[in-house]
Enzyme design. Structure first.
Site, PDB file in Angstrom:
ATOM      1  CD  GLU A 160      10.543   2.632   6.143  1.00 49.99           C
ATOM      2  OE1 GLU A 160      10.571   3.788   6.569  1.00 49.99           O
ATOM      3  OE2 GLU A 160      11.378   2.201   5.325  1.00 49.99           O
ATOM      4  CG  LEU A 161       9.549  -6.065   4.000  1.00 50.26           C
ATOM      5  CD1 LEU A 161       9.746  -5.844   2.494  1.00 50.26           C
ATOM      6  CD2 LEU A 161      10.638  -7.012   4.510  1.00 50.26           C
ATOM      7  CB  ILE A 162       5.029  -5.848   7.076  1.00 48.58           C
ATOM      8  CG1 ILE A 162       5.007  -4.771   8.161  1.00 48.58           C
ATOM      9  CG2 ILE A 162       6.048  -6.935   7.388  1.00 48.58           C
ATOM     10  CD1 ILE A 162       4.315  -5.213   9.419  1.00 48.58           C
ATOM     11  NE  ARG A 163       1.460   0.651   5.567  1.00 48.17           N
ATOM     12  CZ  ARG A 163       1.331   1.991   5.538  1.00 48.17           C
ATOM     13  NH1 ARG A 163       2.143   2.729   6.267  1.00 48.17           N
ATOM     14  NH2 ARG A 163       0.382   2.564   4.821  1.00 48.17           N
ATOM     15  CG  HIS A 164       5.795  -3.071   0.040  1.00 50.73           C
ATOM     16  ND1 HIS A 164       5.703  -2.404  -1.163  1.00 50.73           N
ATOM     17  CD2 HIS A 164       6.550  -2.295   0.844  1.00 50.73           C
ATOM     18  CE1 HIS A 164       6.380  -1.265  -1.071  1.00 50.73           C
ATOM     19  NE2 HIS A 164       6.906  -1.176   0.123  1.00 50.73           N
ATOM     20  NE  ARG A 165      -1.568  -2.730   1.256  1.00 52.52           N
ATOM     21  CZ  ARG A 165      -2.409  -1.807   0.874  1.00 52.52           C
ATOM     22  NH1 ARG A 165      -3.573  -1.717   1.477  1.00 52.52           N
ATOM     23  NH2 ARG A 165      -2.127  -0.982  -0.120  1.00 52.52           N
ATOM     24  CB  SER A 224       7.701 -14.149  17.902  1.00 50.11           C
ATOM     25  OG  SER A 224       7.051 -13.673  19.053  1.00 50.11           O
ATOM     26  NE  ARG A 243       6.154  -6.990  21.779  1.00 53.05           N
ATOM     27  CZ  ARG A 243       5.544  -7.473  20.715  1.00 53.05           C
ATOM     28  NH1 ARG A 243       6.244  -7.912  19.697  1.00 53.05           N
ATOM     29  NH2 ARG A 243       4.240  -7.537  20.674  1.00 53.05           N
ATOM     30  NE  ARG A 290       8.798   0.814   0.873  1.00 48.91           N
ATOM     31  CZ  ARG A 290       8.260   1.553   1.830  1.00 48.91           C
ATOM     32  NH1 ARG A 290       8.890   2.608   2.307  1.00 48.91           N
ATOM     33  NH2 ARG A 290       7.065   1.266   2.301  1.00 48.91           N
TER      34      ARG A 290
HETATM   35  C1  FAD Z   1       9.332   6.891   0.070  1.00 49.47           C
HETATM   36  C2  FAD Z   1       8.153   6.362   0.818  1.00 49.47           C
HETATM   37  C3  FAD Z   1       7.641   7.051   1.904  1.00 49.47           C
HETATM   38  C4  FAD Z   1       6.527   6.578   2.605  1.00 49.47           C
HETATM   39  N1  FAD Z   1       6.036   7.281   3.670  1.00 49.47           N
HETATM   40  C5  FAD Z   1       4.977   6.827   4.361  1.00 49.47           C
HETATM   41  C6  FAD Z   1       4.439   7.541   5.485  1.00 49.47           C
HETATM   42  O1  FAD Z   1       4.942   8.571   5.852  1.00 49.47           O
HETATM   43  N2  FAD Z   1       3.376   7.017   6.129  1.00 49.47           N
HETATM   44  C7  FAD Z   1       2.766   5.863   5.723  1.00 49.47           C
HETATM   45  O2  FAD Z   1       1.783   5.452   6.315  1.00 49.47           O
HETATM   46  N3  FAD Z   1       3.247   5.157   4.668  1.00 49.47           N
HETATM   47  C8  FAD Z   1       4.323   5.606   3.984  1.00 49.47           C
HETATM   48  N4  FAD Z   1       4.816   4.873   2.936  1.00 49.47           N
HETATM   49  C9  FAD Z   1       4.197   3.581   2.612  1.00 49.47           C
HETATM   50  C10 FAD Z   1       3.265   3.678   1.388  1.00 49.47           C
HETATM   51  O3  FAD Z   1       2.198   4.555   1.631  1.00 49.47           O
HETATM   52  C11 FAD Z   1       2.724   2.276   1.033  1.00 49.47           C
HETATM   53  O4  FAD Z   1       1.948   1.789   2.121  1.00 49.47           O
HETATM   54  C12 FAD Z   1       3.795   1.273   0.762  1.00 49.47           C
HETATM   55  O5  FAD Z   1       4.809   1.809  -0.049  1.00 49.47           O
HETATM   56  C13 FAD Z   1       3.183   0.053   0.056  1.00 49.47           C
HETATM   57  O6  FAD Z   1       2.768   0.456  -1.222  1.00 49.47           O
HETATM   58  P1  FAD Z   1       1.523  -0.184  -1.968  1.00 49.47           P
HETATM   59  O7  FAD Z   1       0.279  -0.017  -1.180  1.00 49.47           O
HETATM   60  O8  FAD Z   1       1.551   0.364  -3.378  1.00 49.47           O
HETATM   61  O9  FAD Z   1       1.993  -1.715  -1.987  1.00 49.47           O
HETATM   62  P2  FAD Z   1       1.110  -3.039  -1.913  1.00 49.47           P
HETATM   63  O10 FAD Z   1       0.379  -3.122  -0.639  1.00 49.47           O
HETATM   64  O11 FAD Z   1       2.069  -4.156  -2.161  1.00 49.47           O
HETATM   65  O12 FAD Z   1       0.111  -2.907  -3.090  1.00 49.47           O
HETATM   66  C14 FAD Z   1       0.548  -2.975  -4.431  1.00 49.47           C
HETATM   67  C15 FAD Z   1      -0.494  -2.326  -5.322  1.00 49.47           C
HETATM   68  O13 FAD Z   1      -1.689  -3.114  -5.288  1.00 49.47           O
HETATM   69  C16 FAD Z   1      -2.820  -2.247  -5.308  1.00 49.47           C
HETATM   70  N5  FAD Z   1      -3.538  -2.432  -4.038  1.00 49.47           N
HETATM   71  C17 FAD Z   1      -3.098  -3.064  -2.909  1.00 49.47           C
HETATM   72  N6  FAD Z   1      -4.030  -3.053  -1.963  1.00 49.47           N
HETATM   73  C18 FAD Z   1      -5.091  -2.395  -2.474  1.00 49.47           C
HETATM   74  C19 FAD Z   1      -6.352  -2.048  -1.938  1.00 49.47           C
HETATM   75  N7  FAD Z   1      -6.715  -2.382  -0.702  1.00 49.47           N
HETATM   76  N8  FAD Z   1      -7.196  -1.364  -2.726  1.00 49.47           N
HETATM   77  C20 FAD Z   1      -6.856  -1.013  -3.987  1.00 49.47           C
HETATM   78  N9  FAD Z   1      -5.662  -1.308  -4.564  1.00 49.47           N
HETATM   79  C21 FAD Z   1      -4.788  -1.999  -3.800  1.00 49.47           C
HETATM   80  C22 FAD Z   1      -2.311  -0.833  -5.481  1.00 49.47           C
HETATM   81  O14 FAD Z   1      -2.242  -0.537  -6.849  1.00 49.47           O
HETATM   82  C23 FAD Z   1      -0.924  -0.922  -4.907  1.00 49.47           C
HETATM   83  O15 FAD Z   1      -0.012   0.061  -5.390  1.00 49.47           O
HETATM   84  C24 FAD Z   1       5.927   5.353   2.203  1.00 49.47           C
HETATM   85  C25 FAD Z   1       6.444   4.653   1.115  1.00 49.47           C
HETATM   86  C26 FAD Z   1       7.537   5.133   0.421  1.00 49.47           C
HETATM   87  C27 FAD Z   1       8.076   4.343  -0.754  1.00 49.47           C
END
Ligand code: FAD
Length: 271
Positions: free
Chosen positions: A107-112, A121, A194, A221
Protein backbone atom coordinates in the site's frame (compact mmCIF):
# COMPACT_ATOMS: atom_id res chain seq x y z
CA UNK A 1 6.01 -31.66 11.70
CA UNK A 2 7.94 -29.98 14.53
CA UNK A 3 6.42 -26.79 15.90
CA UNK A 4 8.51 -23.83 14.69
CA UNK A 5 9.62 -20.98 16.93
CA UNK A 6 8.65 -17.90 14.91
CA UNK A 7 9.52 -14.29 15.56
CA UNK A 8 6.14 -12.51 15.73
CA UNK A 9 6.23 -8.70 15.70
CA UNK A 10 3.60 -6.48 17.27
CA UNK A 11 4.69 -3.09 16.01
CA UNK A 12 7.22 -1.35 13.79
CA UNK A 13 10.45 0.41 14.66
CA UNK A 14 10.68 3.79 12.93
CA UNK A 15 13.95 5.74 12.71
CA UNK A 16 13.98 9.29 11.38
CA UNK A 17 17.34 9.01 9.62
CA UNK A 18 17.68 11.93 7.22
CA UNK A 19 16.57 15.54 7.12
CA UNK A 20 17.17 18.72 5.10
CA UNK A 21 19.44 21.42 6.54
CA UNK A 22 20.40 25.00 5.72
CA UNK A 23 23.88 26.34 4.99
CA UNK A 24 23.43 29.72 6.68
CA UNK A 25 26.75 31.09 5.39
CA UNK A 26 25.70 30.51 1.80
CA UNK A 27 22.26 32.02 2.41
CA UNK A 28 23.86 35.11 3.96
CA UNK A 29 26.25 35.40 1.00
CA UNK A 30 23.37 35.19 -1.48
CA UNK A 31 21.37 37.87 0.37
CA UNK A 32 24.43 40.16 0.55
CA UNK A 33 25.15 39.65 -3.18
CA UNK A 34 21.56 40.64 -3.96
CA UNK A 35 21.76 43.71 -1.74
CA UNK A 36 18.73 42.62 0.30
CA UNK A 37 18.57 42.68 4.12
CA UNK A 38 20.54 39.97 5.96
CA UNK A 39 18.83 36.82 7.30
CA UNK A 40 15.94 38.04 9.45
CA UNK A 41 15.85 36.70 13.01
CA UNK A 42 12.38 35.34 12.33
CA UNK A 43 13.74 32.76 9.85
CA UNK A 44 16.43 31.58 12.23
CA UNK A 45 14.04 31.31 15.15
CA UNK A 46 14.25 27.94 16.86
CA UNK A 47 15.94 24.73 15.68
CA UNK A 48 13.45 23.98 12.95
CA UNK A 49 15.56 24.39 9.81
CA UNK A 50 12.89 22.68 7.69
CA UNK A 51 10.55 25.65 8.18
CA UNK A 52 13.44 28.00 7.34
CA UNK A 53 14.02 26.13 4.05
CA UNK A 54 10.36 26.64 3.19
CA UNK A 55 10.51 30.36 3.98
CA UNK A 56 13.80 30.93 2.13
CA UNK A 57 12.49 29.16 -0.99
CA UNK A 58 9.06 30.82 -0.87
CA UNK A 59 10.56 34.30 -0.58
CA UNK A 60 12.52 33.69 -3.79
CA UNK A 61 9.28 34.05 -5.75
CA UNK A 62 8.89 37.75 -4.91
CA UNK A 63 12.43 38.46 -3.64
CA UNK A 64 10.65 39.47 -0.45
CA UNK A 65 13.56 38.80 1.94
CA UNK A 66 13.28 41.07 4.99
CA UNK A 67 9.84 42.30 3.94
CA UNK A 68 6.24 41.40 4.82
CA UNK A 69 5.35 38.91 7.56
CA UNK A 70 7.89 38.98 10.37
CA UNK A 71 6.90 35.79 12.14
CA UNK A 72 7.85 32.45 10.54
CA UNK A 73 4.84 30.65 12.07
CA UNK A 74 2.55 33.27 10.54
CA UNK A 75 4.39 32.93 7.21
CA UNK A 76 4.10 29.12 7.08
CA UNK A 77 0.45 29.09 8.21
CA UNK A 78 -0.38 31.48 5.41
CA UNK A 79 1.31 29.18 2.86
CA UNK A 80 -0.66 26.18 4.15
CA UNK A 81 -3.89 28.18 4.17
CA UNK A 82 -3.33 29.29 0.55
CA UNK A 83 -2.23 25.77 -0.48
CA UNK A 84 1.07 27.06 -1.85
CA UNK A 85 2.40 23.54 -1.33
CA UNK A 86 5.15 23.45 -3.97
CA UNK A 87 7.67 25.08 -1.61
CA UNK A 88 7.17 22.20 0.84
CA UNK A 89 8.87 19.99 -1.74
CA UNK A 90 12.26 21.50 -0.84
CA UNK A 91 12.26 19.67 2.51
CA UNK A 92 12.81 15.90 2.73
CA UNK A 93 12.63 13.47 5.62
CA UNK A 94 13.88 9.89 5.36
CA UNK A 95 12.91 6.98 7.61
CA UNK A 96 14.26 3.50 8.10
CA UNK A 97 11.31 1.32 9.03
CA UNK A 98 11.44 -2.29 10.21
CA UNK A 99 8.78 -4.62 11.57
CA UNK A 100 6.20 -3.86 8.88
CA UNK A 101 4.37 -6.34 6.72
CA UNK A 102 4.58 -6.82 2.99
CA UNK A 103 0.88 -5.90 2.81
CA UNK A 104 1.67 -2.53 4.37
CA UNK A 105 4.51 -1.82 1.93
CA UNK A 106 2.34 -2.84 -1.00
CA UNK A 107 0.00 0.00 0.00
CA UNK A 108 2.81 2.40 0.89
CA UNK A 109 4.50 2.22 -2.50
CA UNK A 110 1.29 3.33 -4.23
CA UNK A 111 2.33 6.80 -3.04
CA UNK A 112 4.41 7.99 -5.98
CA UNK A 113 4.83 11.75 -6.15
CA UNK A 114 7.81 12.90 -4.09
CA UNK A 115 8.64 9.46 -2.63
CA UNK A 116 11.78 7.31 -2.91
CA UNK A 117 11.96 3.70 -1.71
CA UNK A 118 14.63 1.08 -1.07
CA UNK A 119 13.23 -2.19 0.22
CA UNK A 120 14.89 -5.41 1.32
CA UNK A 121 14.83 -7.89 -1.54
CA UNK A 122 13.13 -11.26 -1.13
CA UNK A 123 15.15 -12.54 -4.10
CA UNK A 124 18.59 -11.79 -2.65
CA UNK A 125 17.84 -12.14 1.05
CA UNK A 126 16.84 -15.59 2.27
CA UNK A 127 13.54 -15.61 4.16
CA UNK A 128 14.10 -18.84 6.10
CA UNK A 129 13.48 -17.75 9.68
CA UNK A 130 11.62 -14.61 8.53
CA UNK A 131 9.65 -12.66 11.13
CA UNK A 132 5.92 -12.09 10.76
CA UNK A 133 3.85 -9.05 11.65
CA UNK A 134 0.76 -9.73 13.72
CA UNK A 135 -2.07 -7.60 12.26
CA UNK A 136 -3.03 -4.85 14.76
CA UNK A 137 -6.57 -6.30 14.99
CA UNK A 138 -5.11 -9.49 16.44
CA UNK A 139 -3.06 -7.53 18.97
CA UNK A 140 -6.09 -5.45 19.96
CA UNK A 141 -7.73 -7.05 23.03
CA UNK A 142 -11.25 -6.21 21.79
CA UNK A 143 -10.84 -8.34 18.66
CA UNK A 144 -8.28 -10.92 19.53
CA UNK A 145 -8.78 -14.23 21.33
CA UNK A 146 -6.89 -17.49 21.76
CA UNK A 147 -8.62 -19.14 18.82
CA UNK A 148 -7.74 -16.48 16.22
CA UNK A 149 -4.21 -16.16 17.55
CA UNK A 150 -3.73 -19.90 17.24
CA UNK A 151 -5.12 -19.92 13.69
CA UNK A 152 -2.84 -17.05 12.70
CA UNK A 153 0.26 -18.62 14.24
CA UNK A 154 -0.45 -21.94 12.57
CA UNK A 155 -0.80 -20.27 9.14
CA UNK A 156 2.56 -18.52 9.61
CA UNK A 157 4.24 -21.76 10.73
CA UNK A 158 2.92 -23.61 7.70
CA UNK A 159 4.04 -20.86 5.31
CA UNK A 160 7.49 -20.65 6.86
CA UNK A 161 7.93 -24.42 6.69
CA UNK A 162 6.74 -24.55 3.08
CA UNK A 163 9.22 -21.83 2.14
CA UNK A 164 12.14 -23.66 3.69
CA UNK A 165 11.10 -26.96 2.13
CA UNK A 166 10.84 -25.35 -1.30
CA UNK A 167 14.25 -23.69 -0.95
CA UNK A 168 15.86 -26.96 0.16
CA UNK A 169 14.20 -28.96 -2.55
CA UNK A 170 15.17 -26.51 -5.30
CA UNK A 171 18.74 -26.35 -3.93
CA UNK A 172 18.91 -30.10 -4.55
CA UNK A 173 17.14 -30.26 -7.88
CA UNK A 174 18.02 -27.13 -9.85
CA UNK A 175 20.76 -27.80 -12.37
CA UNK A 176 23.79 -25.57 -11.66
CA UNK A 177 24.83 -25.56 -15.32
CA UNK A 178 21.75 -23.50 -16.18
CA UNK A 179 23.21 -20.47 -14.42
CA UNK A 180 26.16 -18.30 -15.28
CA UNK A 181 26.68 -17.20 -11.68
CA UNK A 182 25.93 -18.78 -8.31
CA UNK A 183 24.00 -15.65 -7.33
CA UNK A 184 21.63 -16.13 -10.28
CA UNK A 185 20.80 -19.64 -9.13
CA UNK A 186 20.32 -18.46 -5.55
CA UNK A 187 17.99 -15.70 -6.79
CA UNK A 188 16.02 -18.10 -9.00
CA UNK A 189 15.43 -20.40 -6.03
CA UNK A 190 14.32 -17.69 -3.63
CA UNK A 191 12.15 -15.84 -6.13
CA UNK A 192 10.22 -19.08 -6.69
CA UNK A 193 10.03 -20.03 -3.01
CA UNK A 194 8.85 -16.59 -1.85
CA UNK A 195 5.52 -17.13 -3.61
CA UNK A 196 4.34 -19.14 -0.59
CA UNK A 197 5.15 -16.39 1.93
CA UNK A 198 2.15 -14.52 3.33
CA UNK A 199 1.35 -10.79 3.31
CA UNK A 200 2.31 -10.74 7.00
CA UNK A 201 5.98 -11.45 6.24
CA UNK A 202 8.13 -8.77 7.82
CA UNK A 203 10.05 -6.38 5.60
CA UNK A 204 12.37 -3.42 6.09
CA UNK A 205 12.71 -0.30 3.99
CA UNK A 206 14.24 3.13 3.65
CA UNK A 207 11.64 5.66 2.55
CA UNK A 208 12.24 9.32 1.83
CA UNK A 209 9.63 11.89 0.88
CA UNK A 210 9.24 15.62 0.80
CA UNK A 211 6.94 17.45 3.21
CA UNK A 212 4.16 17.94 0.66
CA UNK A 213 4.17 14.20 -0.07
CA UNK A 214 4.36 13.20 3.63
CA UNK A 215 1.38 15.46 4.39
CA UNK A 216 -0.66 13.84 1.62
CA UNK A 217 0.36 10.33 2.66
CA UNK A 218 -0.51 10.97 6.32
CA UNK A 219 -3.85 12.52 5.38
CA UNK A 220 -4.81 9.55 3.13
CA UNK A 221 -3.62 6.84 5.48
CA UNK A 222 -4.78 8.27 8.83
CA UNK A 223 -8.49 8.13 8.09
CA UNK A 224 -10.79 5.51 9.65
CA UNK A 225 -10.98 3.85 6.19
CA UNK A 226 -7.28 3.03 6.00
CA UNK A 227 -5.91 -0.36 7.00
CA UNK A 228 -4.97 -0.40 10.69
CA UNK A 229 -1.33 -1.28 10.19
CA UNK A 230 -0.54 1.51 7.70
CA UNK A 231 -2.69 3.93 9.74
CA UNK A 232 -0.75 3.15 12.90
CA UNK A 233 2.53 3.71 11.04
CA UNK A 234 1.28 6.95 9.42
CA UNK A 235 0.38 8.33 12.85
CA UNK A 236 3.72 7.26 14.33
CA UNK A 237 5.48 9.06 11.46
CA UNK A 238 3.24 12.09 12.04
CA UNK A 239 4.21 12.17 15.73
CA UNK A 240 7.91 12.16 14.82
CA UNK A 241 7.41 14.85 12.19
CA UNK A 242 5.38 17.10 14.50
CA UNK A 243 8.28 16.96 16.96
CA UNK A 244 10.81 17.58 14.19
CA UNK A 245 8.97 20.24 12.17
CA UNK A 246 6.02 21.55 14.22
CA UNK A 247 5.24 24.40 11.83
CA UNK A 248 4.90 22.04 8.87
CA UNK A 249 2.87 19.27 10.55
CA UNK A 250 1.32 20.90 13.63
CA UNK A 251 -2.10 21.42 12.03
CA UNK A 252 -2.90 17.67 12.15
CA UNK A 253 -5.32 16.72 14.91
CA UNK A 254 -4.99 13.20 16.34
CA UNK A 255 -8.07 11.57 17.88
CA UNK A 256 -8.68 8.20 19.47
CA UNK A 257 -11.60 6.09 18.21
CA UNK A 258 -13.79 3.87 20.43
CA UNK A 259 -11.99 0.77 19.08
CA UNK A 260 -8.73 2.05 20.60
CA UNK A 261 -7.12 3.00 17.27
CA UNK A 262 -6.29 6.59 16.27
CA UNK A 263 -6.97 8.80 13.28
CA UNK A 264 -5.41 12.12 12.21
CA UNK A 265 -6.96 14.97 10.24
CA UNK A 266 -5.16 18.04 8.90
CA UNK A 267 -6.59 21.54 9.19
CA UNK A 268 -5.15 22.22 5.71
CA UNK A 269 -6.07 19.35 3.38
CA UNK A 270 -3.85 18.39 0.37
CA UNK A 271 -1.75 21.55 0.08
C1 FAD B 1 -8.44 4.03 2.39
C2 FAD B 1 -7.79 3.69 1.09
C3 FAD B 1 -8.24 2.62 0.34
C4 FAD B 1 -7.65 2.29 -0.89
N1 FAD B 1 -8.12 1.23 -1.61
C5 FAD B 1 -7.55 0.90 -2.78
C6 FAD B 1 -8.01 -0.21 -3.57
O1 FAD B 1 -8.93 -0.90 -3.18
N2 FAD B 1 -7.39 -0.48 -4.73
C7 FAD B 1 -6.37 0.29 -5.21
O2 FAD B 1 -5.87 0.03 -6.29
N3 FAD B 1 -5.90 1.35 -4.50
C8 FAD B 1 -6.46 1.67 -3.31
N4 FAD B 1 -5.96 2.72 -2.59
C9 FAD B 1 -4.79 3.45 -3.10
C10 FAD B 1 -5.18 4.79 -3.75
O3 FAD B 1 -6.01 4.59 -4.86
C11 FAD B 1 -3.90 5.55 -4.17
O4 FAD B 1 -3.21 4.79 -5.15
C12 FAD B 1 -2.96 5.80 -3.04
O5 FAD B 1 -3.63 6.24 -1.89
C13 FAD B 1 -1.94 6.87 -3.46
O6 FAD B 1 -2.62 8.09 -3.60
P1 FAD B 1 -2.19 9.21 -4.64
O7 FAD B 1 -2.22 8.69 -6.03
O8 FAD B 1 -3.04 10.42 -4.32
O9 FAD B 1 -0.69 9.46 -4.15
P2 FAD B 1 0.59 9.87 -5.00
O10 FAD B 1 0.93 8.83 -5.98
O11 FAD B 1 1.65 10.15 -3.98
O12 FAD B 1 0.18 11.18 -5.72
C14 FAD B 1 -0.04 12.37 -5.00
C15 FAD B 1 -0.90 13.30 -5.84
O13 FAD B 1 -0.15 13.70 -7.00
C16 FAD B 1 -1.03 13.77 -8.12
N5 FAD B 1 -0.59 12.76 -9.09
C17 FAD B 1 0.28 11.73 -8.89
N6 FAD B 1 0.46 11.02 -10.00
C18 FAD B 1 -0.33 11.59 -10.94
C19 FAD B 1 -0.58 11.28 -12.30
N7 FAD B 1 0.01 10.25 -12.91
N8 FAD B 1 -1.44 12.06 -12.97
C20 FAD B 1 -2.05 13.11 -12.37
N9 FAD B 1 -1.86 13.46 -11.07
C21 FAD B 1 -0.99 12.70 -10.37
C22 FAD B 1 -2.43 13.51 -7.62
O14 FAD B 1 -3.02 14.74 -7.26
C23 FAD B 1 -2.19 12.69 -6.38
O15 FAD B 1 -3.23 12.74 -5.41
C24 FAD B 1 -6.56 3.07 -1.36
C25 FAD B 1 -6.10 4.15 -0.61
C26 FAD B 1 -6.70 4.47 0.60
C27 FAD B 1 -6.17 5.65 1.40
Amino acid sequence: MNKKELDMLKQPEIYLTTRTSVDWTQVAEFLADQGVPPIPDSIRAGKDESAAVVEISARMCYMSYGRGRKDIADFINNLLYRKDGSVLEHVNFGFVITGISRSLTHELIRHRAGFAYSQRSQRYVDESGASFVIPPALVNETFSNDKVNELFNKAMENASTSYEELVNSLEESLDESLFEKKTDRRKAIRQAARSVLPNATETKLFVTANVRAWRHFIEMRSTPYADWEIRRMAIQILNLLVKEAPLLFGDFKIEELPDGTSIATPLHSKV
